[in-house]
Design an enzyme around this catalytic site. Structure first.
Site, mmCIF file in Angstrom:
data_model
loop_
_atom_site.group_PDB
_atom_site.id
_atom_site.type_symbol
_atom_site.label_atom_id
_atom_site.label_comp_id
_atom_site.label_asym_id
_atom_site.label_seq_id
_atom_site.Cartn_x
_atom_site.Cartn_y
_atom_site.Cartn_z
ATOM 1 N N THR A 81 -10.550 2.379 -18.170
ATOM 2 C CA THR A 81 -9.888 1.966 -16.686
ATOM 3 C C THR A 81 -10.857 2.150 -16.124
ATOM 4 O OG1 THR A 81 -8.672 4.049 -15.207
ATOM 5 C CG2 THR A 81 -7.629 2.521 -17.146
ATOM 6 N N TYR A 116 -6.715 16.164 -8.265
ATOM 7 C CA TYR A 116 -6.028 15.212 -9.080
ATOM 8 C C TYR A 116 -4.914 16.368 -9.964
ATOM 9 C CZ TYR A 116 -5.274 11.442 -12.448
ATOM 10 O OH TYR A 116 -4.984 10.167 -12.996
ATOM 11 N N ASP A 173 1.263 -0.883 -0.169
ATOM 12 C CA ASP A 173 -0.126 0.076 -0.078
ATOM 13 C C ASP A 173 1.026 1.159 0.259
ATOM 14 O OD1 ASP A 173 -1.550 2.378 0.727
ATOM 15 O OD2 ASP A 173 -2.924 1.473 1.828
ATOM 16 N N ASN A 224 2.907 3.882 -10.473
ATOM 17 C CA ASN A 224 1.976 2.956 -11.416
ATOM 18 C C ASN A 224 0.687 4.201 -10.804
ATOM 19 O OD1 ASN A 224 0.272 2.994 -13.655
ATOM 20 N ND2 ASN A 224 -0.522 1.441 -11.741
ATOM 21 N N LYS A 277 0.014 15.490 -9.934
ATOM 22 C CA LYS A 277 -0.156 15.320 -10.743
ATOM 23 C C LYS A 277 1.500 16.255 -10.898
ATOM 24 C CE LYS A 277 -1.689 10.557 -11.028
ATOM 25 N NZ LYS A 277 -1.399 9.983 -11.070
HETATM 26 N N1 LIG Z 1 -7.008 6.253 -17.226
HETATM 27 C C1 LIG Z 1 -6.165 7.391 -17.295
HETATM 28 O O1 LIG Z 1 -6.660 7.899 -18.199
HETATM 29 C C2 LIG Z 1 -5.214 7.804 -16.766
HETATM 30 C C3 LIG Z 1 -4.504 8.741 -17.237
HETATM 31 C C4 LIG Z 1 -3.829 9.831 -16.840
HETATM 32 C C5 LIG Z 1 -3.163 9.061 -16.237
HETATM 33 N N2 LIG Z 1 -3.468 8.499 -15.236
HETATM 34 C C6 LIG Z 1 -2.770 7.598 -14.395
HETATM 35 O O2 LIG Z 1 -2.813 5.734 -14.641
HETATM 36 C C7 LIG Z 1 -2.570 5.404 -13.537
HETATM 37 C C8 LIG Z 1 -3.287 4.281 -13.568
HETATM 38 O O3 LIG Z 1 -4.255 4.560 -13.667
HETATM 39 P P1 LIG Z 1 -5.847 3.073 -14.340
HETATM 40 O O4 LIG Z 1 -6.235 4.587 -15.008
HETATM 41 O O5 LIG Z 1 -5.263 1.640 -14.597
HETATM 42 O O6 LIG Z 1 -6.946 3.335 -12.445
HETATM 43 P P2 LIG Z 1 -7.158 2.571 -12.218
HETATM 44 O O7 LIG Z 1 -7.274 1.125 -12.415
HETATM 45 O O8 LIG Z 1 -8.092 2.765 -11.208
HETATM 46 O O9 LIG Z 1 -5.725 2.059 -11.541
HETATM 47 C C9 LIG Z 1 -5.461 2.365 -10.250
HETATM 48 C C10 LIG Z 1 -4.838 1.192 -9.471
HETATM 49 O O10 LIG Z 1 -3.287 1.725 -8.252
HETATM 50 C C11 LIG Z 1 -3.506 0.910 -7.094
HETATM 51 N N3 LIG Z 1 -3.780 2.186 -6.377
HETATM 52 C C12 LIG Z 1 -4.691 2.912 -5.808
HETATM 53 N N4 LIG Z 1 -3.931 3.615 -4.300
HETATM 54 C C13 LIG Z 1 -2.851 2.832 -4.009
HETATM 55 C C14 LIG Z 1 -2.172 2.347 -2.813
HETATM 56 N N5 LIG Z 1 -2.795 3.363 -1.888
HETATM 57 N N6 LIG Z 1 -1.658 1.554 -2.731
HETATM 58 C C15 LIG Z 1 -1.482 0.404 -3.468
HETATM 59 N N7 LIG Z 1 -2.073 0.507 -4.780
HETATM 60 C C16 LIG Z 1 -2.874 1.415 -4.833
HETATM 61 C C17 LIG Z 1 -5.185 0.465 -7.752
HETATM 62 O O11 LIG Z 1 -4.942 -0.633 -7.043
HETATM 63 P P3 LIG Z 1 -6.486 -1.083 -5.702
HETATM 64 O O12 LIG Z 1 -7.518 -2.797 -6.435
HETATM 65 O O13 LIG Z 1 -6.177 -1.739 -4.675
HETATM 66 O O14 LIG Z 1 -7.772 0.178 -5.735
HETATM 67 C C18 LIG Z 1 -5.073 0.424 -8.732
HETATM 68 O O15 LIG Z 1 -4.203 -1.212 -8.894
HETATM 69 C C19 LIG Z 1 -2.890 6.391 -12.222
HETATM 70 O O16 LIG Z 1 -1.168 6.919 -11.239
HETATM 71 C C20 LIG Z 1 -3.244 7.008 -12.935
HETATM 72 O O17 LIG Z 1 -3.306 8.940 -12.381
HETATM 73 C C21 LIG Z 1 -4.504 7.235 -16.375
#
Ligand SMILES: NC(=O)c1ccc[n+]([C@@H]2O[C@H](COP(=O)([O-])OP(=O)(O)OC[C@H]3O[C@@H](n4cnc5c(N)ncnc54)[C@H](OP(=O)(O)O)[C@@H]3O)[C@@H](O)[C@H]2O)c1
Length: 235
Positions: free
Chosen positions: A193, A158, A56, A83, A162
């Protein structure tokens, strides 16, 4: 010591992190996924055929324990992809936001990266040329916030988390000069996602590609930068 590269991806039980883990494994790396939810961690590790460790990112104790486990198993770390991230919900306009929400988002997206990176640094310093990738976002770009992202609602949690992460990335690069460690921030683009209720127009696998590129830079690659698939982004 094994010649295969050892990579840790945080928050990799789903979404972009899961795809980063899959792509690094396909390149022949030994991949460890770090995740807080035990059940989802086990399921993802099994589906990917990779190692996993409880992590975590908001809990320094789990980061230290994860580092100790990696040390015992592998003795070093070659790639760290920070990530894990949270968005914090939609109600985050600066004029009305609950400051507690802003702190919560920073706890994961900013302090989590600091905690995990510093816990892993002794292991990364044992690598011949470690790479650190911080998953940022285009909305963290102040330059882009008023331009291409100008139509998005204002957010006090958010986007600034970042922006701060981007700054931290540049400061780490300065601090790590001469170590051979390259550290960069990545913008995956708008990917479908759980983070955005699958409204994104790119796939998680497409979003993973820039992180994989930055995780596999040659020794003369950039450090302290912010990139998407098309190249450097404005701060
Ligand atoms: N999707 C987009 O369009 C987008 C755009 C720009 C940037 N991003 C960035 O890309 C990254 C991945 O995002 P995603 O879109 O794949 O989101 P996601 O599907 O919601 O996945 C987020 C992941 O982070 C984990 N997480 C959150 N808090 C945590 C903690 N305290 N300790 C360990 N794990 C934790 C979640 O685990 P749990 O299952 O335990 O919650 C999940 O595995 C993020 O940093 C996000 O800001 C995403």
């Amino acid at each position: 010591m094994t010649e295969q590269k050892i990579a840790l991806v945080t928050g990799a039980n789903k979404g972009i992190g899961y795809e980063i883990a899959a792509q690094l494994k396909a390149l022949g790396m030994t991949v460890i996924i770090g995740a807080r939810d035990e059940q989802r961690r086990a399921q993802a590790a099994q589906a990917l055929g990779v190692e996993s460790v409880a992590l975590d990112v908001t809990d320094a104790g789990t980061a230290e324990k994860a580092a100790a486990w990696i040390d015992e198993r592998f003795g070093r770390l070659d790639v760290l992809v920070n990530n894990a991230g949270v968005v914090g919900g939609r109600a985050q306009a600066p004029t009305t936001v609950d400051p507690a929400l802003v702190r919560e988002v920073f706890e994961t997206n900013f302090f989590g990266v600091l905690t995990v990176t510093n816990a892993m640094l002794p292991l990364l310093k044992r690598s011949a040329g470690a790479r650190i990738v911080n998953m940022s976002s285009g909305v963290g770009s102040i330059g882009a916030a008023t331009a291409i992202y100008g139509e998005l609602p204002a957010g006090a949690a958010y986007p600034p988390s970042k922006t701060a992460l981007n700054s931290l990335t540049a400061q780490y690069a300065k601090d790590l000069r001469g170590t051979g460690i390259l550290i960069n921030a990545a913008d995956p683009g708008y990917c479908a996602t759980d983070l955005n209720n699958h409204t994104g127009f790119r796939t998680a696998a497409q979003g993973a590609a820039i992180a994989v590129k930055l995780a596999t830079l040659d020794d003369d690659g950039p450090t302290g930068g912010f990139f998407n698939d098309d190249g450097p982004l404005p701060w």
